[in-house]
Design a protein around this motif. Structure first.
Motif, PDB file in Angstrom:
ATOM      1  N   ASP A 133       0.831  -1.201   0.000  1.00  0.00           N
ATOM      2  CA  ASP A 133       0.000   0.000   0.000  1.00  0.00           C
ATOM      3  C   ASP A 133       0.866   1.252   0.000  1.00  0.00           C
ATOM      4  N   PHE A 134       0.274   2.325  -0.520  1.00  0.00           N
ATOM      5  CA  PHE A 134       0.995   3.599  -0.574  1.00  0.00           C
ATOM      6  C   PHE A 134       0.510   4.532   0.527  1.00  0.00           C
ATOM      7  N   VAL A 135       1.402   5.401   0.978  1.00  0.00           N
ATOM      8  CA  VAL A 135       1.030   6.429   1.943  1.00  0.00           C
ATOM      9  C   VAL A 135       1.539   7.767   1.425  1.00  0.00           C
ATOM     10  N   LEU A 136       0.727   8.800   1.610  1.00  0.00           N
ATOM     11  CA  LEU A 136       1.138  10.149   1.220  1.00  0.00           C
ATOM     12  C   LEU A 136       1.798  10.799   2.428  1.00  0.00           C
ATOM     13  N   ILE A 137       3.066  11.176   2.280  1.00  0.00           N
ATOM     14  CA  ILE A 137       3.767  11.803   3.403  1.00  0.00           C
ATOM     15  C   ILE A 137       4.150  13.233   3.052  1.00  0.00           C
ATOM     16  N   ALA A 138       4.235  14.073   4.110  1.00  0.00           N
ATOM     17  CA  ALA A 138       4.604  15.470   3.914  1.00  0.00           C
ATOM     18  C   ALA A 138       5.804  15.808   4.783  1.00  0.00           C
TER      19      ALA A 138
ATOM     20  N   GLN B  97       2.874   7.680  -8.755  1.00  0.00           N
ATOM     21  CA  GLN B  97       2.446   8.766  -9.640  1.00  0.00           C
ATOM     22  C   GLN B  97       0.925   8.791  -9.766  1.00  0.00           C
ATOM     23  N   LEU B  98       0.353   7.593  -9.969  1.00  0.00           N
ATOM     24  CA  LEU B  98      -1.094   7.520 -10.204  1.00  0.00           C
ATOM     25  C   LEU B  98      -1.881   7.976  -8.976  1.00  0.00           C
ATOM     26  N   THR B  99      -1.484   7.501  -7.778  1.00  0.00           N
ATOM     27  CA  THR B  99      -2.231   7.881  -6.574  1.00  0.00           C
ATOM     28  C   THR B  99      -2.286   9.388  -6.424  1.00  0.00           C
ATOM     29  N   GLN B 100      -1.126  10.026  -6.532  1.00  0.00           N
ATOM     30  CA  GLN B 100      -1.086  11.468  -6.272  1.00  0.00           C
ATOM     31  C   GLN B 100      -1.772  12.261  -7.369  1.00  0.00           C
ATOM     32  N   THR B 101      -1.568  11.825  -8.619  1.00  0.00           N
ATOM     33  CA  THR B 101      -2.206  12.544  -9.722  1.00  0.00           C
ATOM     34  C   THR B 101      -3.727  12.501  -9.569  1.00  0.00           C
ATOM     35  N   LEU B 102      -4.244  11.305  -9.233  1.00  0.00           N
ATOM     36  CA  LEU B 102      -5.695  11.171  -9.049  1.00  0.00           C
ATOM     37  C   LEU B 102      -6.167  12.007  -7.856  1.00  0.00           C
TER      38      LEU B 102
ATOM     39  N   ASP C 143       6.982  19.107  -1.513  1.00  0.00           N
ATOM     40  CA  ASP C 143       6.094  19.200  -0.359  1.00  0.00           C
ATOM     41  C   ASP C 143       5.691  17.816   0.131  1.00  0.00           C
ATOM     42  N   VAL C 144       5.297  16.964  -0.802  1.00  0.00           N
ATOM     43  CA  VAL C 144       4.781  15.646  -0.423  1.00  0.00           C
ATOM     44  C   VAL C 144       5.269  14.588  -1.405  1.00  0.00           C
ATOM     45  N   ALA C 145       5.086  13.321  -1.017  1.00  0.00           N
ATOM     46  CA  ALA C 145       5.381  12.206  -1.913  1.00  0.00           C
ATOM     47  C   ALA C 145       4.527  11.022  -1.478  1.00  0.00           C
ATOM     48  N   ALA C 146       4.166  10.170  -2.429  1.00  0.00           N
ATOM     49  CA  ALA C 146       3.523   8.909  -2.069  1.00  0.00           C
ATOM     50  C   ALA C 146       4.564   7.810  -2.242  1.00  0.00           C
ATOM     51  N   VAL C 147       4.815   7.074  -1.167  1.00  0.00           N
ATOM     52  CA  VAL C 147       5.762   5.965  -1.234  1.00  0.00           C
ATOM     53  C   VAL C 147       5.121   4.745  -0.587  1.00  0.00           C
ATOM     54  N   GLN C 148       5.762   3.604  -0.716  1.00  0.00           N
ATOM     55  CA  GLN C 148       5.189   2.407  -0.128  1.00  0.00           C
ATOM     56  C   GLN C 148       5.358   2.433   1.388  1.00  0.00           C
ATOM     57  N   LEU C 149       4.384   1.840   2.080  1.00  0.00           N
ATOM     58  CA  LEU C 149       4.355   1.903   3.541  1.00  0.00           C
ATOM     59  C   LEU C 149       5.690   1.527   4.166  1.00  0.00           C
ATOM     60  N   GLY C 150       6.225   0.395   3.743  1.00  0.00           N
ATOM     61  CA  GLY C 150       7.450  -0.116   4.343  1.00  0.00           C
ATOM     62  C   GLY C 150       8.617   0.845   4.190  1.00  0.00           C
ATOM     63  N   GLU C 151       8.598   1.608   3.083  1.00  0.00           N
ATOM     64  CA  GLU C 151       9.709   2.537   2.839  1.00  0.00           C
ATOM     65  C   GLU C 151       9.638   3.756   3.763  1.00  0.00           C
ATOM     66  N   ALA C 152       8.406   4.156   4.132  1.00  0.00           N
ATOM     67  CA  ALA C 152       8.240   5.390   4.899  1.00  0.00           C
ATOM     68  C   ALA C 152       8.174   5.148   6.401  1.00  0.00           C
ATOM     69  N   LYS C 153       7.950   3.889   6.782  1.00  0.00           N
ATOM     70  CA  LYS C 153       7.648   3.569   8.178  1.00  0.00           C
ATOM     71  C   LYS C 153       8.633   4.207   9.162  1.00  0.00           C
ATOM     72  N   GLU C 154       9.922   3.984   8.890  1.00  0.00           N
ATOM     73  CA  GLU C 154      10.949   4.443   9.829  1.00  0.00           C
ATOM     74  C   GLU C 154      10.904   5.962  10.012  1.00  0.00           C
ATOM     75  N   GLN C 155      10.777   6.700   8.905  1.00  0.00           N
ATOM     76  CA  GLN C 155      10.799   8.157   8.960  1.00  0.00           C
ATOM     77  C   GLN C 155       9.527   8.698   9.607  1.00  0.00           C
ATOM     78  N   ILE C 156       8.406   7.988   9.404  1.00  0.00           N
ATOM     79  CA  ILE C 156       7.161   8.410  10.049  1.00  0.00           C
ATOM     80  C   ILE C 156       7.296   8.249  11.557  1.00  0.00           C
ATOM     81  N   GLU C 157       7.845   7.094  11.978  1.00  0.00           N
ATOM     82  CA  GLU C 157       7.998   6.843  13.408  1.00  0.00           C
ATOM     83  C   GLU C 157       8.972   7.829  14.036  1.00  0.00           C
TER      84      GLU C 157
END
Lengths: 633, 329
Positions: free
Chosen positions: B134-139, B170-175, B205-219
């Motif tokens: 799954d993708f997550v939008l992070i800022a 690309q698709l998630t954010q564009t939509l 400002d933002v990016a959509a990446v896969q959950l596993g890739e962003a997890k550490e930085q979100i935490e």
């Protein structure tokens, strides 16, 4: 801090210890074998590293790199044949010492200098790299754009083949980098419908072809120039007097090597030349250089190891390879799924600190191994190229296939091998081409990203602090030499015969004393940069500082010629040119000049197997332009 | 190797065919028992070390154990897997060459590339689905954005990083931005890591990446999650709404499947499916999924094709509805 210590734990794992040792030994071996440089060896061994853990792989590759810096010394001293481009200047005093029966001392001091330079450089790396990495998040597309541009420009400016050839090679590299799918529109470019080219040309076959196969082919022609190796080397431990005499050179060499290693386009080759020039400049008895001055061995050998270490800083902390060897290691990391860059220190601390700390150990290994293994290396020198070359070619081709299991890649290696051979024959250094290829896609994508971020406004590059400073440095690199050339044209003919006469006279004396053409080379540089109001030492130093962004005065192309023995021919001719200029004032200088010219040509013939006169031509032309501004108008 | 492999493959096929012909009605069970007689090659269309590669390798081991033959991973990176897919299409349909197929190649890339470069998953035999990313939008925290509404309310043009052209990122954010009416410019990067770096460094400002890739930085608090594009709230991110909850229709996931060349015998496909199901049950593989925040999607071929063909149609409609061109800029 704890991650630094964890790094040592990584190093002490048996596999890593082993591969560190393997890397250092292979490095020394290939340093000994003339021609096949570290970039080539690392490229050839890339497929081997594929099966290793990333940290183990890089530890081994790093060991090859700094091990080769020492190995190259051995042939420089014993055979008057630099095994390694960064050992070219070691030939002058190293071989002179060998002829006095002091080959052991020269090799001993080189081992000690390599150890000290390498170790000091790692300490500095340990302190500096995290700071650079701390800034790393501020490195966005604009900064990478300018940095990539700066790297390509610098490497092209100081490359051995002359500026026009280097820029041509770089342009080809940039062109090759555009092959493949456009990252922004997904359109295919220059693929000719070939699916193997859809993602661009792979870096590994390019490196293996240009550096590996190309070098082997070229060296088959060159190797017969070597002199016979002596069978025994004794008295390796230097005397107290030798150590005292060398200590200053080792200290200064460490600093020069560290600083020049960090710069894009810098590295071991440049720093060894700069360190040698500095020692000669500082010496109270510069005439001793070339006659067997121990500092003349200590300084370059210290500097090239220090630079080999510090050139890991821009790679590991920014993802920017500073030279061709780093470009190959960059490729190795990518194969391992590790993208060198700002996140590396925080995301892969075990890799970062493991590699850094392995170098402490590697340098100790280098020091311990170098002396007992000398006899082995001397014997290896006697292995015939006819045996060695086919084996290396076979390993290269098999290796190229195994990276992607692709027959297409074997074709690429052969194609680029032939290209690399032809380039060397024609005096083109493949270094700028490879670096431009690596940095090319970074340059293109970063530029396009930046334009998206700036909404197409180019001034954005100048308003961001880091990219602004880098952009200023870049403009300085391009504009200062141009501006200087223009100034010289405007001004009436400079009153240089006086200075030139003296310098050429000195050159004549040096040359007349029968020393190697290095003296003539140095003198040639004196003349060349003298016209620009500079002298040898500060000319070289000024160029380095220029690279650092202070003066950015890379224009003194003549200084390239001076430090390098293989450019001695050109330098000699420059002295000749200077001499004929001085002719207007008196015939003596002219005679001295042509004497130096002869000595220079002599040195070229005797000097090095890597020699190629044609390479030096643009240098001499540019110096001549400096001396005779009216000619070019 | 290029010459010998197909030759061995041909020999293997002859053995299979021979069994079927001679043993008549016993043929099916006979050939199933004969397969596999040698190592199975698992092609991966992405670089070694990437998420697809890691997933493939995590499965290859336990599946090979069940088959009684090694499953050897070979990376053929290029064009989001199209290079490997084309190679697979020309391989013998004997079950000795299979591939990890990424969903984006089947249902997003065709929207971004010319028709002759697109790959159609229906041209392959699907062995099994694997899992879903799954993708997550992070800022960047400095933007002050905490929800999608914050972006809308900021009333300023924004820049977003994607992990490349033709990707779910690309698709998630564009939509999303099309539906939210935000003036947004896509800045494509090569993969999740550089896109993440661009957010952390404040270049976008933002990016959509896969959950596993962003997890550490979100935490670590260095990236703020605004919305996930999952079907249900991921268990470790209970406070972040899904796009559906936030009022947007962006049903985009990355998904992966194992496929074989068209025409691979049904019993071979079944045997492979059984082997990979053993792999799914393997504890080490389950732990791997948990660690990478992957959602299992271990459906059979027919179900997977239905999912993916449905996604392609949905995205085609959405892209047309919002007048989006994925390949431009």
């Amino acid at each position: 801090m704890s991650s630094v210590i964890d790094g040592f734990a990584v190093v002490l794992e048996p596999a890593n210890l082993l591969y560190c040792l393997v890397g250092v030994v292979i490095g020394m071996l290939i340093g000994v074998l003339p021609g096949l440089g570290p970039a080539a060896t690392i490229a050839i061994l890339l497929p081997v590293t594929f099966g290793l853990e990333p940290v183990t792989a890089v530890i081994m590759l790093a060991g090859i790199f700094y091990g080769a810096q020492y190995g190259g010394t051995i042939t420089s001293v014993l055979l008057r044949l630099p095994g390694e481009a960064s050992s070219v200047v070691t030939v002058f005093d190293g071989h002179a010492l060998a002829r006095q029966g002091r080959a052991g001392t020269a090799l001993g001091i080189a081992a000690i200098g390599s150890f000290v330079g390498g170790t000091l450089s790692i300490v500095a790396l340990t302190l500096v790299a995290p700071i650079v990495a701390g800034f790393a998040l501020d490195f966005g597309p604009p900064e990478y754009t300018v940095l990539a541009l700066l790297g390509i420009m610098l490497v092209s400016t100081i490359s051995s083949g002359g500026r026009i050839r280097a820029l041509t090679a770089a342009a080809i590299g940039l062109l090759l980098a555009t092959v493949g799918r456009d990252d922004f529109t997904s359109a295919e470019r220059f693929t000719f419908g070939n699916l193997s080219l859809a993602d661009g040309i792979d870096f590994v076959p390019i490196a293996m072809g240009l550096f590996g196969l190309g070098e082997i082919l070229y060296n088959l022609e060159e190797r017969h120039r070597a002199v016979q190796a002596p069978t025994r080397v004794t008295n390796v431990w230097p005397s107290r007097a030798d150590l005292r005499q060398s200590s200053g050179a080792i200290g200064r060499g460490s600093v020069i090597g560290f600083v020049l290693g960090i710069l894009p386009g810098g590295g071991a080759v440049l720093s060894s030349m700069a360190a040698y020039a500095l020692e000669k400049r500082r010496s109270k008895h510069p005439e001793r250089f070339g006659q067997g001055a121990i500092e003349g061995v200590a300084a370059p050998e210290t500097a090239n190891n220090a630079a080999a270490t510090s050139s890991f800083i821009p790679l590991l902390s920014l993802g920017i390879p500073a030279n061709a060897t780093m470009a190959v290691i960059f490729g190795a990391l990518l194969i391992q799924g590790v993208t060198p860059g700002p996140q590396l220190v925080t995301e892969h601390p075990e890799l970062f600190w493991g590699v850094v700390n392995s170098m402490y150990l590697g340098n100790v290994l280098l020091l311990i191994m170098s002396i007992p293994l000398l006899g082995v290396f001397v014997r290896i020198l006697r292995v015939r190229a006819a045996v060695l070359a086919p084996i290396t070619v076979l390993i290269t081709l098999v290796g190229a296939y195994t990276v992607n299991n692709s027959v297409f890649d074997i074709g690429l290696v052969i194609g680029f091998g032939v290209l690399g051979y032809l380039m060397k024959k024609a005096g083109f250094d493949p270094g700028p081409m490879v670096l431009a290829f690596v940095l090319g896609s970074l340059l293109e994508t970063s530029l396009r990203r930046s334009l998206l971020l700036f909404d197409g406004d180019l001034t954005g590059f100048l308003t961001r602090p880091i990219s602004g400073v880098l952009a200023a440095a870049f403009l300085a690199v391009i504009l200062l030499p141009l501006a200087r050339a223009l100034l010289h044209r405007r001004r009436p003919k400079p009153p240089l015969p006086d200075a030139t006469e003296r310098d050429a006279g000195a050159a004549g004396r040096d040359a007349g004393s029968g020393a190697a053409g290095r003296e003539a080379g140095a003198a040639g540089r004196d003349v060349g940069s003298g016209a620009a109001g500079r002298d040898a030492g500060s000319g070289a130093a000024g160029r380095e500082a220029g690279a650092a962004g202070r003066g950015a005065d890379v224009g003194a192309a003549g200084s390239d010629a001076g430090a390098s023995g293989r450019d001695a021919d050109a330098a000699g001719r420059d002295v000749g040119a200077a001499g004929s200029d001085a002719n207007a004032a008196g015939r003596d200088a002219s005679a001295a000049g042509s004497e130096a010219d002869a000595a220079g040509r002599d040195a070229d013939a005797a000097g090095s197997g890597v020699a190629d006169r044609r390479k030096a031509e643009p240098v001499s032309q540019s110096v001549r332009r400096d001396l005779h501004p009216e000619e070019s108008e | 190797m290029k010459i010998t492999l197909p030759a061995i493959g041909l020999a293997g096929l002859l053995v299979l065919a021979g069994c079927g012909g001679n043993l008549g009605s016993d043929g099916d069970s006979g050939s199933t028992a004969a397969y596999p007689e040698r190592a199975v090659t698992l092609l991966i269309g992405q670089d070694a070390g990437g998420s697809t590669d890691l997933i493939g390798r995590a499965l290859a081991d336990p599946a090979g154990k069940d088959l009684g033959q090694a499953v050897t991973v070979q990376n053929r990176p290029g064009a989001n897997g199209a290079v490997a897919a084309k190679e697979l299409a020309s391989a013998k349909p004997d079950g000795y060459t299979v591939m990890v197929f990424v969903g984006s190649l089947a249902y997003i890339t065709p929207l971004a590339v010319p028709a002759d470069q697109a790959v159609d998953v229906n041209d392959y035999e699907v062995i099994t689905g694997i899992s879903q990313d799954d993708f997550v939008l992070i800022a960047n925290p400095q933007t002050g954005f905490k929800t999608v509404q914050d972006i809308v309310a900021a009333k300023r043009p924004i820049k977003f990083a994607t992990t490349g052209v033709g990707t779910g990122s690309q698709l998630t954010q564009t939509l999303l931005f099309a539906q939210a009416g935000v003036d947004a410019t896509a800045v494509p990067f090569n993969g999740g890591a550089p896109a993440l770096t661009a957010v952390l460094g404040g270049q976008v400002d933002v990016a959509a990446v896969q959950l596993g890739e962003a997890k550490e930085q979100i935490e670590a608090g260095k990236a703020v999650p605004l919305v996930t594009f999952a079907t249900q709230r991921p268990s470790y991110m209970p406070d972040t709404p899904t796009a559906t909850e936030a009022g947007f229709n962006v049903p985009v996931q990355q998904s992966r499947a194992i496929v074989a060349p068209k025409g691979t015998p049904k019993e071979v496909v079944d045997r492979l499916r059984a082997a990979f199901q053993k792999g799914f049950a393997d504890q080490a593989y389950k732990d791997f999924n948990t660690k990478r925040l992957l959602t299992a999607n271990e459906v059979d071929g027919a179900a997977l094709l239905q999912q993916w063909n449905g996604s392609l149609q949905t995205y085609r409609d959405l892209v047309a509805q919002h007048k989006i061109d994925l390949s431009a800029k």
